[in-house]
Each structure stands twice: as C-alpha cells, then as structure tokens.
Design an enzyme around this catalytic site. Structure first.
Site, PDB file in Angstrom:
ATOM      1  N   SER A  63       0.795  -1.226   0.000  1.00 50.20           N
ATOM      2  CA  SER A  63       0.000   0.000   0.000  1.00 50.20           C
ATOM      3  C   SER A  63       0.826   1.274   0.000  1.00 50.20           C
ATOM      4  O   SER A  63       0.328   2.318  -0.402  1.00 50.20           O
ATOM      5  CB  SER A  63      -0.953  -0.007   1.191  1.00 50.20           C
ATOM      6  OG  SER A  63      -0.238  -0.203   2.391  1.00 50.20           O
ATOM      7  N   HIS A  80      -5.734  -2.944  -2.519  1.00 52.66           N
ATOM      8  CA  HIS A  80      -5.395  -2.019  -3.612  1.00 52.66           C
ATOM      9  C   HIS A  80      -5.417  -2.706  -4.974  1.00 52.66           C
ATOM     10  O   HIS A  80      -4.982  -2.131  -5.964  1.00 52.66           O
ATOM     11  CB  HIS A  80      -4.027  -1.387  -3.363  1.00 52.66           C
ATOM     12  CG  HIS A  80      -4.005  -0.524  -2.145  1.00 52.66           C
ATOM     13  ND1 HIS A  80      -4.453   0.776  -2.155  1.00 52.66           N
ATOM     14  CD2 HIS A  80      -3.636  -0.788  -0.876  1.00 52.66           C
ATOM     15  CE1 HIS A  80      -4.337   1.284  -0.941  1.00 52.66           C
ATOM     16  NE2 HIS A  80      -3.851   0.350  -0.143  1.00 52.66           N
ATOM     17  N   LYS A 108     -12.055   1.583  -1.209  1.00 55.98           N
ATOM     18  CA  LYS A 108     -11.037   2.169  -2.093  1.00 55.98           C
ATOM     19  C   LYS A 108     -11.624   2.270  -3.506  1.00 55.98           C
ATOM     20  O   LYS A 108     -12.466   3.127  -3.740  1.00 55.98           O
ATOM     21  CB  LYS A 108      -9.748   1.372  -1.960  1.00 55.98           C
ATOM     22  CG  LYS A 108      -9.117   1.683  -0.599  1.00 55.98           C
ATOM     23  CD  LYS A 108      -7.966   0.818  -0.179  1.00 55.98           C
ATOM     24  CE  LYS A 108      -7.474   1.293   1.186  1.00 55.98           C
ATOM     25  NZ  LYS A 108      -6.671   0.300   1.896  1.00 55.98           N
TER      26      LYS A 108
HETATM   27  C1  LIG Z   1      -6.584   0.204   3.389  1.00 53.29           C
HETATM   28  C2  LIG Z   1      -6.035  -1.146   3.647  1.00 53.29           C
HETATM   29  C3  LIG Z   1      -6.674  -2.006   4.541  1.00 53.29           C
HETATM   30  C4  LIG Z   1      -7.805  -1.539   5.405  1.00 53.29           C
HETATM   31  O1  LIG Z   1      -8.954  -1.390   4.676  1.00 53.29           O
HETATM   32  P1  LIG Z   1     -10.104  -0.406   5.225  1.00 53.29           P
HETATM   33  O2  LIG Z   1     -11.311  -0.863   4.523  1.00 53.29           O
HETATM   34  O3  LIG Z   1      -9.676   0.955   4.857  1.00 53.29           O
HETATM   35  O4  LIG Z   1     -10.159  -0.611   6.698  1.00 53.29           O
HETATM   36  C5  LIG Z   1      -6.192  -3.281   4.664  1.00 53.29           C
HETATM   37  N1  LIG Z   1      -5.125  -3.706   3.948  1.00 53.29           N
HETATM   38  C6  LIG Z   1      -4.468  -2.893   3.092  1.00 53.29           C
HETATM   39  C7  LIG Z   1      -3.305  -3.413   2.332  1.00 53.29           C
HETATM   40  C8  LIG Z   1      -4.899  -1.582   2.935  1.00 53.29           C
HETATM   41  O5  LIG Z   1      -4.237  -0.762   2.132  1.00 53.29           O
END
Ligand SMILES: *Cc1c(COP(=O)(O)O)cnc(C)c1O
Length: 385
Positions: free
Chosen positions: A177, A205, A237
């Site tokens: 990320s 992602h 996302k």
């Molecule tokens: C953003 C993210 C999460 C958490 O997801 P949310 O729905 O924002 O809580 C988990 N793993 C990775 C790799 C992320 O980038």
C-alpha cells in the site's frame, strides 16, 4: 498520567511524527477544496472515481428509502438484510469465488480472518511490508509470526521448510500500500501445496484495479482460484463505498461466521453502503473503460515523475511513492506541493520503515490530462532542489 501524555506528544512533534487531520471540503474527486482553495487531489484511494459517481450515489439514496439508514444489530442477531446478501452474491460472482462474507472494514476483515484462522499452534509467514491491520491481527491471534523480507520468496520458502507447525498460513498484501509494488504471487502460490500451507491475500489495492476486469491480483497473474487461497478486499477504495469482504471456500466462510469476533460482535454495515458497493461492481463489470483510464493515467504520472528525476521506488501500480527520506522533509515537501495546488500526503514511520519517508502519490481514473499536468508541474516547481 496527563503529564506523560503531553510529554509524549511533544516528543512526537520534535521527531516530525505528530499527525494532524487535513480537511477536504465537499465530495471526494480529482479536484477538491482545501482551505477555500481548489487543489488537485493526488493521494486518495478512490481509484475509479466512484466515491462521488451519480449512479453509485443514486443506488445509496434508493437503498436508504427502501431499507432505512441502519442495520440495527449484528448480522447474527437481526442485522442480516437483503442488501448484505445481494452484495455478497455480487462479490462472489465478481471474484469467481465459492463464497463471500462482508466485514465492516478492511482493518476488521484482516483482524477477523487471521484471528479466526490462526492460533497458538499456527505459524504465520508475513511479509515485512504488510499492512498494519495484518501486523495487528497476527499479534492478536497469538500465532508464532515469522516475518520475511519484502517480496522475498526464497526467504519465505526457507522459513516454510524449517517450520514444524501443523498449520501454516502465509499472509501478504497483493499490492503493497505504501510502495505500489506487487507480491510475486505466481511463486508464492506455487509453495502452497508443497508446504501444505494456506494463503491470505490482501487485495485492498488490487480490487477494481488489477486484472483486465478489475477482479484483482489473481486475475492479473492469471492464477486459478484455489481452496488454499483466501482473499480479502475493501469496498472503501476503488469501489467508492465502505466495508470489506473475504472470499474463500464455504468451509472458511462457515468458520468465520461462527468464530470471527470482528464479524460477530459488531453492527452490520448500513444497507446504503452495501447498495453503493453493489452498484460500483455493476459499473466495473459492465465496462472496463474506467480501469483502462486508471492505467493510462498511472503510466503518464509514473513516466513524468521519473523523467523529472524523482525516485518512484519501483512502483508498478497507481500507488506511486516519491522517496524523500527525512520525516520533516517529507512533510515540508507535502506543504510546498499544496502551495502549488496539489495535495499529496507525506508518509512517515511507523507506516513506512525508518528513513524512508515519502510522498505517496495516487492516480485515479477521474483525473483529466490537465489535472495530471498540473500535478507534474507542481512536483517540478516545488521540489526540484
Ligand atoms: C486500506 C487497507 C486495509 C484496510 O482497509 P479499510 O477498509 O480501509 O479498513 C487493509 N489492507 C491494506 C493493504 C490496505 O491498504
């Protein structure tokens, strides 16, 4: 105790590690208003611009009219509504998976998944750059955690060979990320049968981003769904909503429903949030133009930054870090970019390893050529020595 807390905060300030909230006025989008001024937003994970898409908004509004605002209870009590079941079926189909289960966020999904799968008798093999939610979940699971160097399959295999544990669980982000690099999934999945291990794949992602149809990292690498691969992905996302999902074999989903505390002990997602995500998947499934645009824009920005002499740290995705190094320096660079009309957050430890503070640029399908030009020019003008 208050004195110690105040002391703690001044230490963070001195180290350039104090965090503060930035206000974005109005909806999310390629351009947003901050402090009354319009700026190009280059650090959101709303990769396809679906967080303010008219059809997605309409779906959420209609869902509120039909089902109200709240679920009122956990899924296992009385909060299991049609909107949840419809979305799970849609995700199952989209991911070509036997079964799917919603969680209230990606953080919660990793917590709920890893703590349900791993116990004291389990060894978890975790990439060093895995997301904080995986790190926290590993601690809470009480499993023995073996961390391996980022994307180092040989190191991972060495650990697997040396392991005597009955239950072996590999966990990795599919797209890292803060780096925008990809896990070597063909090699990692090749280890599963040989070492009798299972894999948790964090597609946060990758969902809506990787693969021709946006189905994620397995589609990108053309890897077949396998009973030993468990995927999680977020709805917050690229899917423009909120929440998360796990896709896996029915036995895993059954286990989660009975055992996963972050699934059991929390109020179900609001139905409107589910309806928005369902619509987002419909949009992606019908037409991949947004995904193609995302990758076109990614190429433009990656190339532009590299040509201007910036170190993009080997990024291969719409997450494009620009290495800065120092913590204060990264925040100063972010501030200067904002003065030039571009919002990019500085990312510091412990989110990234010590000494690797960076600007984390993200590209979306909603950015116009003009937006990208403004952003690249700002980098050149604000940050060239
Ligand atoms: C953003 C993210 C999460 C958490 O997801 P949310 O729905 O924002 O809580 C988990 N793993 C990775 C790799 C992320 O980038």
């Amino acid at each position: 105790m208050r004195d110690e807390i105040i002391e703690e905060i001044s230490k963070l300030t001195a180290l350039g590690l104090k965090r503060t909230l930035r206000l974005v006025e109005g909806p999310q989008g390629p351009r947003v208003t901050m402090d009354g001024t319009e700026v190009v937003l280059m650090c959101s994970n709303d990769y396809l611009g679906l967080a303010n898409h008219p059809l997605v908004k309409e779906a959420a509004i209609k869902a509120i009219e039909k089902w109200g605002t709240g679920a009122g209870a956990s899924r296992l009590v009385s909060g299991n509504m049609e909107a949840h079941v419809i979305l799970e079926e849609r995700i199952r189909e989209f991911k070509r998976s036997p079964s799917a289960l919603l969680f209230n966020s990606g953080y919660n999904a990793n917590m709920g998944l890893i703590t349900a799968l791993a116990d004291r008798g389990t060894e978890v093999f975790s990439d060093r750059l895995n997301h904080a939610s995986i790190v926290d979940a590993c601690v809470l699971s009480r499993a023995k955690v073996k961390r391996y160097a980022n994307r180092d399959v040989d190191a991972l295999e060495g650990l697997l060979k040396a392991s005597k544990a009955k239950k072996k669980l590999i966990v990795t982000d599919s797209v890292f990320s803060m780096d925008g690099t990809m896990a070597p999934l063909p090699e990692i999945t090749g280890l599963l049968e040989k070492h009798n291990a299972m894999l948790v794949l964090d597609d946060a992602h990758a969902t809506g981003v990787l693969g021709e149809r946006g189905r994620g990292s397995l589609e990108h690498f053309n890897i077949k769904e396998h009973p030993s691969i468990i995927q999680m992905g977020t709805l917050g996302k690229a899917l423009g909503s909120f929440g998360a999902f796990v896709t896996a074999g029915q036995e895993i989903i059954d286990l989660l429903i009975s055992r996963s505390r972050p699934f059991i002990y929390t109020t179900a997602l609001p139905p409107s949030v589910c309806a928005a995500a369902t619509k987002a998947i419909d949009i992606i499934d019908k037409d991949q133009a947004l995904i193609r645009k995302l990758w076109e824009n990614t190429l433009i920005v990656t190339k532009g930054l590299k040509e201007a002499g910036f170190d993009t740290m080997g990024s291969r995705t719409p997450i494009i870090p620009v290495k800065v190094g120092g913590n204060q320096k990264a925040m100063e660079a972010s501030r200067r970019l904002l003065e030039h009309g571009v919002f990019v957050q500085g990312i510091r430890p412990p989110t990234v390893p010590e000494g690797t503070a960076r600007l984390r640029v993200t590209v979306t399908a909603a950015h116009t050529g003009e937006d990208l030009k403004t952003a690249l020019n700002a980098f050149k003008e604000a940050l060239s020595a």
